[in-house]
Each structure stands twice: as C-alpha cells, then as structure tokens.
Design a protein around this motif. Structure first.
Motif, PDB file in Angstrom:
ATOM      1  N   LYS A   1       0.832  -1.099   0.035  1.00  0.00           N
ATOM      2  CA  LYS A   1      -0.070  -0.056  -0.130  1.00  0.00           C
ATOM      3  C   LYS A   1       0.794   1.332   0.134  1.00  0.00           C
ATOM      4  N   ASN A   2       0.263   2.176  -0.244  1.00  0.00           N
ATOM      5  CA  ASN A   2       0.857   3.637  -0.399  1.00  0.00           C
ATOM      6  C   ASN A   2       0.515   4.234   0.973  1.00  0.00           C
ATOM      7  N   PHE A   3       1.293   4.888   1.673  1.00  0.00           N
ATOM      8  CA  PHE A   3       0.845   5.496   2.911  1.00  0.00           C
ATOM      9  C   PHE A   3       1.102   7.199   3.001  1.00  0.00           C
ATOM     10  N   CYS A   4       0.092   8.023   2.741  1.00  0.00           N
ATOM     11  CA  CYS A   4       0.032   9.310   2.750  1.00  0.00           C
ATOM     12  C   CYS A   4       1.061   9.602   1.425  1.00  0.00           C
ATOM     13  N   GLY A   5       0.719   8.928   0.562  1.00  0.00           N
ATOM     14  CA  GLY A   5       1.360   9.388  -0.937  1.00  0.00           C
ATOM     15  C   GLY A   5       2.348   8.581  -1.266  1.00  0.00           C
TER      16      GLY A   5
ATOM     17  N   ALA B   1      10.567  14.309   9.221  1.00  0.00           N
ATOM     18  CA  ALA B   1      11.939  14.057   8.631  1.00  0.00           C
ATOM     19  C   ALA B   1      12.254  12.684   7.907  1.00  0.00           C
ATOM     20  N   VAL B   2      11.444  11.625   8.488  1.00  0.00           N
ATOM     21  CA  VAL B   2      11.499  10.328   7.742  1.00  0.00           C
ATOM     22  C   VAL B   2      10.736  10.368   6.502  1.00  0.00           C
ATOM     23  N   ARG B   3       9.603  10.942   6.535  1.00  0.00           N
ATOM     24  CA  ARG B   3       8.841  11.226   5.185  1.00  0.00           C
ATOM     25  C   ARG B   3       9.560  11.943   4.246  1.00  0.00           C
TER      26      ARG B   3
ATOM     27  N   ILE C   1      -0.286   1.999  15.468  1.00  0.00           N
ATOM     28  CA  ILE C   1      -1.483   1.163  15.479  1.00  0.00           C
ATOM     29  C   ILE C   1      -1.463  -0.006  14.726  1.00  0.00           C
ATOM     30  N   ASP C   2      -1.628  -1.305  14.983  1.00  0.00           N
ATOM     31  CA  ASP C   2      -1.749  -2.361  14.344  1.00  0.00           C
ATOM     32  C   ASP C   2      -2.622  -2.327  13.056  1.00  0.00           C
ATOM     33  N   ILE C   3      -1.774  -2.151  11.624  1.00  0.00           N
ATOM     34  CA  ILE C   3      -2.822  -2.149  10.487  1.00  0.00           C
ATOM     35  C   ILE C   3      -3.341  -3.685  10.246  1.00  0.00           C
ATOM     36  N   ASP C   4      -4.542  -3.963  10.755  1.00  0.00           N
ATOM     37  CA  ASP C   4      -5.106  -5.115  10.335  1.00  0.00           C
ATOM     38  C   ASP C   4      -6.225  -4.936   9.308  1.00  0.00           C
ATOM     39  N   SER C   5      -6.693  -3.757   9.129  1.00  0.00           N
ATOM     40  CA  SER C   5      -7.784  -3.427   8.371  1.00  0.00           C
ATOM     41  C   SER C   5      -7.827  -1.953   7.707  1.00  0.00           C
ATOM     42  N   GLU C   6      -8.811  -1.947   6.859  1.00  0.00           N
ATOM     43  CA  GLU C   6      -8.744  -0.519   6.022  1.00  0.00           C
ATOM     44  C   GLU C   6      -8.975   0.544   7.064  1.00  0.00           C
ATOM     45  N   HIS C   7      -9.791   0.243   8.221  1.00  0.00           N
ATOM     46  CA  HIS C   7     -10.028   1.212   9.158  1.00  0.00           C
ATOM     47  C   HIS C   7      -8.833   1.815   9.903  1.00  0.00           C
ATOM     48  N   ASP C   8      -7.952   0.766  10.289  1.00  0.00           N
ATOM     49  CA  ASP C   8      -6.683   1.019  10.927  1.00  0.00           C
ATOM     50  C   ASP C   8      -5.831   1.752  10.112  1.00  0.00           C
ATOM     51  N   TYR C   9      -5.842   1.372   8.674  1.00  0.00           N
ATOM     52  CA  TYR C   9      -4.904   2.237   7.679  1.00  0.00           C
ATOM     53  C   TYR C   9      -5.383   3.734   7.551  1.00  0.00           C
ATOM     54  N   LEU C  10      -6.490   3.917   7.380  1.00  0.00           N
ATOM     55  CA  LEU C  10      -7.156   5.380   7.500  1.00  0.00           C
ATOM     56  C   LEU C  10      -6.880   5.972   8.626  1.00  0.00           C
ATOM     57  N   LEU C  11      -7.205   5.425   9.791  1.00  0.00           N
ATOM     58  CA  LEU C  11      -6.861   6.121  11.295  1.00  0.00           C
ATOM     59  C   LEU C  11      -5.459   6.596  11.584  1.00  0.00           C
ATOM     60  N   MET C  12      -4.494   5.549  10.965  1.00  0.00           N
ATOM     61  CA  MET C  12      -3.020   6.083  10.870  1.00  0.00           C
ATOM     62  C   MET C  12      -2.542   6.979  10.058  1.00  0.00           C
TER      63      MET C  12
ATOM     64  N   SER D   1       4.964  -0.321  10.358  1.00  0.00           N
ATOM     65  CA  SER D   1       4.966   0.615  11.328  1.00  0.00           C
ATOM     66  C   SER D   1       5.567   2.240  10.735  1.00  0.00           C
ATOM     67  N   PRO D   2       4.943   2.931   9.799  1.00  0.00           N
ATOM     68  CA  PRO D   2       5.505   3.894   9.383  1.00  0.00           C
ATOM     69  C   PRO D   2       5.847   5.220  10.071  1.00  0.00           C
ATOM     70  N   LEU D   3       5.152   5.127  11.377  1.00  0.00           N
ATOM     71  CA  LEU D   3       5.219   6.266  12.061  1.00  0.00           C
ATOM     72  C   LEU D   3       6.341   5.918  13.169  1.00  0.00           C
ATOM     73  N   ARG D   4       7.509   5.764  12.732  1.00  0.00           N
ATOM     74  CA  ARG D   4       8.889   5.437  13.657  1.00  0.00           C
ATOM     75  C   ARG D   4       9.911   6.289  13.311  1.00  0.00           C
ATOM     76  N   THR D   5      10.388   7.229  14.419  1.00  0.00           N
ATOM     77  CA  THR D   5      11.366   8.325  14.069  1.00  0.00           C
ATOM     78  C   THR D   5      12.831   7.471  14.002  1.00  0.00           C
ATOM     79  N   GLU D   6      13.784   8.232  13.195  1.00  0.00           N
ATOM     80  CA  GLU D   6      15.185   7.950  13.501  1.00  0.00           C
ATOM     81  C   GLU D   6      15.595   7.720  14.855  1.00  0.00           C
ATOM     82  N   GLN D   7      15.309   8.841  15.915  1.00  0.00           N
ATOM     83  CA  GLN D   7      15.455   8.705  17.006  1.00  0.00           C
ATOM     84  C   GLN D   7      14.837   7.424  17.799  1.00  0.00           C
ATOM     85  N   ASP D   8      13.969   6.848  17.430  1.00  0.00           N
ATOM     86  CA  ASP D   8      13.331   5.849  18.102  1.00  0.00           C
ATOM     87  C   ASP D   8      14.215   4.582  17.956  1.00  0.00           C
TER      88      ASP D   8
END
Length: 254
Positions: A23-27, A246-248, A219-230, A117-124
């Motif tokens: 999938k694409n995430f935020c483009g 910065a990651v994006r 958020i665990d992406i297990d459904s379309e709903h999870d994906y849109l929420l993230m 888990s796209p919302l992970r920073t380099e600092q993480d």
C-alpha cells in the motif's frame, strides 16, 4: 557493536488487509518509511558496518524496494517460512544465517523494522540501539508504548460464566499498579547469540529490555479502518513533530 544487519520482513498478501505491505501511505509506498528511517540511522553511524536485507515471498514487494533502494539485499522467502503460523523469529534466523553466509562475516546484532509501522522516527531506532549497547546482558530490546490499561487495575478475563480481574489486586488507582507496556512490534534489536545459539522460538523467553516510543504513533494495521486512522494521525504528527516528518521527507523518489 560494529556490524549490524537491518531487516525488513513482509509476507505476500494478508488475511486481515489484502496486500497491505504494497500500500501507499500518505502518498508514498508504506515500506519506504522503514527504509528511510533505516537510512537516517545508518547516516548517523558511519562507525558501523551495516547491511540491509528484505526477506519476503512477494516479488512485487521486492521490485518495489529495488526501484528506489537497490542496495537492499533481496532474500526470497522459502515456502517453509510462508503462512501466518510460522513464528517470525524463524524468519529472523533465516535472514541472519543467509546474510552471514553471503557476506562471510558475523554480525553482532540484527535490527528488524516492521513494514506496517511507518510512524517511527530515527530517534526511536537510536534509543533502542543505545539500550542494546548499554546492556550487554540483554538479548533483545523490544520497542514498546506505555499501556493505556493495566492488568492489575482495569483489565478483565472471562472465567466460566463471569469476568474476573486479570491479576487480583487491592490497587484503587492505576498509578499504584506496576508499570506495564504494549509491545508495538515496530523495532526489535536482537543479539547474535539469540539468533544463532538459541533453539527457543519464543522471543520473550529471553532476558530482554524495552525502549519506549510515542503511543499515538503505532496502530496495528489489520484493516482498512486501521490504515485510514493511522493516516489521519500521521498528518497531525507530520505537521507538529519535525522528527516524524524528517522520515517522510527523506524517502527517495518523487
């Protein structure tokens, strides 16, 4: 630690959310976020020798990664490691063994970055790696988030025809109970000894530590709903937290 293997592991298809790894995430392609975060980490550690490998049974995912990240080594996943019943640790061990055989050198540890888990920073990643560096007695570092519920205070289990506390206690406030964390599966730092010398397939049977991340970023992406929420959460984090954006911004391609 001087030699590290960073792995990106993903199966073809998904029962809960079909082809979620493609999938694409935020483009931008979802898998590129993990690769971008890995690239930022590697740039900050010129003293380390780091290889990046993709373990997958999806040729489409392999082509997607190769299009912008050709340096990533593709490890085709065998049928014996396919399906959702195979413990992920077996995929880790497979990746580790094949990469050591390929390079002819041992790695000190492996860092696995979950595709979903796209919302992970380099600092993480830095924080988890630093914890592993500080504590040589720990075999694994799990990334976690502070839990919003506590089994000593406000979590129940079904017993027969009624519900009971998960752990019986006399606590009258959550702050009195022991601190607990949700394992968010975003980052695993695993020492070589666990991957090479340990036959146990259960990760938490080892001596392990934790590295805490922002809870709203996972958020665990297990459904379309999870994906849109993230994606909705991501837009807020990109606008207000530069470390996430910065990651994006570091993702290759248009």
């Amino acid at each position: 630690m001087k030699r590290l293997l960073i792995t990106i592991c993903g199966r073809a298809g998904s029962k809960g959310f079909k082809n979620k790894n493609l999938k694409n995430f935020c483009g931008k392609p979802l898998v590129y976020y993990s690769l971008s975060a890995a690239e930022l980490f590697i740039k900050n550690h010129p003293e380390l020798e780091v290889d990046v490998a993709l373990n997958t049974d999806s040729e489409d995912l392999a082509k997607l990664v190769a299009a912008e990240y050709p340096e990533v080594i593709y490890l085709p996943r065998g049928a014996e490691l396919g399906g959702d019943r195979v413990p992920k640790v077996e995929v880790y061990k497979d990746s580790f063994a094949r990469m050591e055989a390929r390079t002819g050198k041992p790695y000190d540890a492996m860092i696995d970055l979950d595709i979903t888990s796209p919302l992970r920073t380099e600092q993480d990643i830095e924080n988890a790696f630093a914890k592993a560096q500080e504590r040589e007695d720990l075999q694994i570092i799990f990334s976690v988030c502070e839990a919003r519920r506590n089994p000593w205070f406000n979590m129940f289990k079904i017993v027969g025809d009624h519900a009971e506390m998960v752990i019986e206690s006399q606590f009258t406030g959550r702050q009195q109970a022991p601190e607990v964390y949700d394992v968010n599966a975003s980052i695993y730092v695993i020492r070589r000894a666990f991957l090479v010398d340990n036959p146990d397939p259960i990760l938490w049977h080892s001596k392990f530590g934790v590295s805490v991340m922002m809870d709203t970023g996972i958020i665990d992406i297990d459904s379309e709903h999870d994906y849109l929420l993230m994606e909705a959460i991501a837009k807020h984090l990109y606008a207000h937290y530069p470390e996430f954006n910065a990651v994006r911004e570091n993702i290759r391609g248009e």
